[in-house]
Design an enzyme around this catalytic site. Structure first.
Site, PDB file in Angstrom:
ATOM      1  N   LYS A  35      47.126  32.405  27.239  1.00 31.93           N
ATOM      2  CA  LYS A  35      46.900  32.628  28.659  1.00 31.93           C
ATOM      3  C   LYS A  35      47.092  34.111  28.978  1.00 31.93           C
ATOM      4  O   LYS A  35      47.955  34.778  28.387  1.00 31.93           O
ATOM      5  CB  LYS A  35      47.903  31.766  29.427  1.00 31.93           C
ATOM      6  CG  LYS A  35      47.847  31.808  30.928  1.00 31.93           C
ATOM      7  CD  LYS A  35      48.896  30.825  31.480  1.00 31.93           C
ATOM      8  CE  LYS A  35      48.893  30.724  32.980  1.00 31.93           C
ATOM      9  NZ  LYS A  35      49.860  29.693  33.451  1.00 31.93           N
ATOM     10  N   SER A 112      47.819  26.357  36.266  1.00 27.22           N
ATOM     11  CA  SER A 112      47.127  27.629  36.218  1.00 27.22           C
ATOM     12  C   SER A 112      46.651  27.997  34.817  1.00 27.22           C
ATOM     13  O   SER A 112      45.898  28.948  34.655  1.00 27.22           O
ATOM     14  CB  SER A 112      48.061  28.729  36.742  1.00 27.22           C
ATOM     15  OG  SER A 112      49.194  28.887  35.910  1.00 27.22           O
ATOM     16  N   SER A 136      51.855  23.907  35.262  1.00 30.01           N
ATOM     17  CA  SER A 136      50.655  24.598  34.811  1.00 30.01           C
ATOM     18  C   SER A 136      50.236  24.325  33.379  1.00 30.01           C
ATOM     19  O   SER A 136      49.183  24.795  32.937  1.00 30.01           O
ATOM     20  CB  SER A 136      50.819  26.116  35.011  1.00 30.01           C
ATOM     21  OG  SER A 136      50.863  26.411  36.379  1.00 30.01           O
TER      22      SER A 136
END
Length: 430
Positions: A35, A112, A136
């Site tokens: 990420k 996310s 997330s």
């Protein structure tokens, strides 16, 4: 910047080779993605927003968790798209696009850690790194039909990871295969292989499953049948989790929203827990990033803009009560589960929203799921989201929660349970 068009998962494609010989290393031959919240030396950590990327320099060191994976023999293939400043569970990014959910292309992938989940679900990599503050890792794992693990708070290093809310920030990971999920966990947790331990009890949160839009015979009953087959019927217990939390966590009274108590499918004590968690997250986010947001006034997408400015304007009222809530909840759940107990609940109670839905409305959409997701978040316990096939053309998932520090026990249990769960799920369709 080389951006992959495959499923829109990657921000940037590059290759970082293992930093030592791959001979007999635990992750030899595996690929992964990270990420865009993790520092990688020589690359700007974009935090999901171009204004952030434009006001920050390239990282001068690589996050230790990424280094650990490289040293264990894995190859990194790039950085993945995320929600802006990690402040949504939706998976939409105004600037970089919405990664395509391979399991349900018309639905959002969840955030996310959206690109990290999609990169695994689309088989672009073997596993990936995300972060889980509010949900997330668990939500995108559920929405994309893969495994997602949130470790115990503090069990995996967050050095070199842009903070969102330190009281809840964890480094989590995704995989399609429970063996790979476990192998990655051993590397990140710095723990040796140990023999699996049978659970003393698997406690079904009946009220939580009743609140789900998916019938319990597709979720809870699949787990019950699998547990009985592997460990015996005596292992299965039941609880009304909302009542237990209400009785054992008296400080939650400060966070009950009287207007929501009578809403259908609402569990008031878990909704109060959600309120407490989100307040502390906003407060810590403001302390971490309020000055930058106020100074730069960045361009945020709809929904994200409102959330971030709500955080910037939050006060410290009731913060002390939140610390009491967390202490009481951890004690209550530790007593409930004991050393080798498991709490089972839906990962989320609702299907992923459609891509074209307005993300500004997602606060309402996510209010009920966040009550379930706050159980592990507020207690600091570890949680894994397990896929159980499809229902009405969207992925279905359940979650298992174990006490703080029981990460290896939970990872081993996933390996033991996984095939039986999938077989029970398949039999439902026959």
């Amino acid at each position: 910047m080389a951006k992959s068009s495959k499923f829109g998962a990657f921000m940037e494609n590059f290759t970082l080779q293992p930093s030592s010989s791959q001979h007999q290393l635990p992750l030899s031959g595996l690929t992964f993605a990270v990420k865009d919240i993790f520092d990688i030396e020589g690359y700007i950590t974009g935090f999901g927003n171009p204004d952030w990327a434009g006001t920050h320099s390239a990282a001068t060191a690589t996050a230790p968790v990424v280094t650990d994976l490289l040293m264990a023999g894995a190859t990194c293939l790039g950085k993945t798209i995320m929600d802006e400043m990690a402040y949504c569970m939706y998976g939409v990014n105004k600037h970089y696009g919405t990664p395509t959910n391979p399991c349900a292309p018309g639905r959002v992938p969840g955030g996310s850690s959206s690109g990290s989940a999609v990169s695994v679900a689309a088989m672009l990599v073997d596993f990936s790194l995300g972060t889980d503050t509010g949900a997330s890792v668990r939500v995108p794992a559920s929405y994309c039909g893969i495994l997602g693990f949130r470790p115990s708070l503090g069990a995996v290093s967050t050095v070199g990871v842009v903070p969102m809310s330190q009281s809840f920030d964890t480094v989590g990971w995704f995989a399609r295969d429970p063996m790979i999920l476990n192998r990655v966990g051993r590397v990140l947790l710095h723990l040796p292989d140990v023999d699996p331990i049978e659970p003393s009890q698997i406690i079904i949160a009946d009220d939580c499953f009743r609140s789900s839009n998916v019938p319990s015979d597709r979720t809870a009953q699949v787990l019950v049948k699998s547990t009985e087959k592997l460990f015996g019927a005596q292992c299965v217990k039941h609880i009304i989790l909302g009542d237990y939390v209400k009785d054992k966590v008296p400080s939650l009274q400060h966070f009950i929203d009287k207007g929501n108590e009578d809403q259908e499918l609402n569990i008031p004590s878990l909704a109060a827990l959600s309120n407490a968690v989100r307040l502390l997250q906003r407060y810590e986010f403001k302390n971490n990033h309020g000055e930058w947001v106020t100074k730069v006034n960045p361009d945020f997408g709809p929904g994200i803009y409102e959330r971030i400015w709500d955080a910037i304007n939050v006060t410290g009222e009731n913060i002390d009560f939140i610390h009491s809530v967390r202490t009481e909840l951890r004690a209550a759940l530790t007593t409930l589960l004991g050393d080798h107990g498991i709490l089972a609940l839906p990962t989320t109670p609702e299907e992923p929203p459609k891509v074209q839905e307005n993300p500004a409305a997602s606060d309402m959409f996510f209010s009920r799921p966040f009550g379930l997701l706050s159980v592990a978040g507020a207690s600091g316990f570890c949680q894994v989201s397990l896929p159980l096939g499809m229902y009405d053309d969207v992925p279905v998932a359940i979650s298992l929660v174990a006490k703080h520090g029981s990460d290896v026990f939970l990872l081993n249990l996933v390996e033991t349970l996984y095939d039986t769960l999938q077989e029970e799920t398949r039999q439902l369709k026959e």
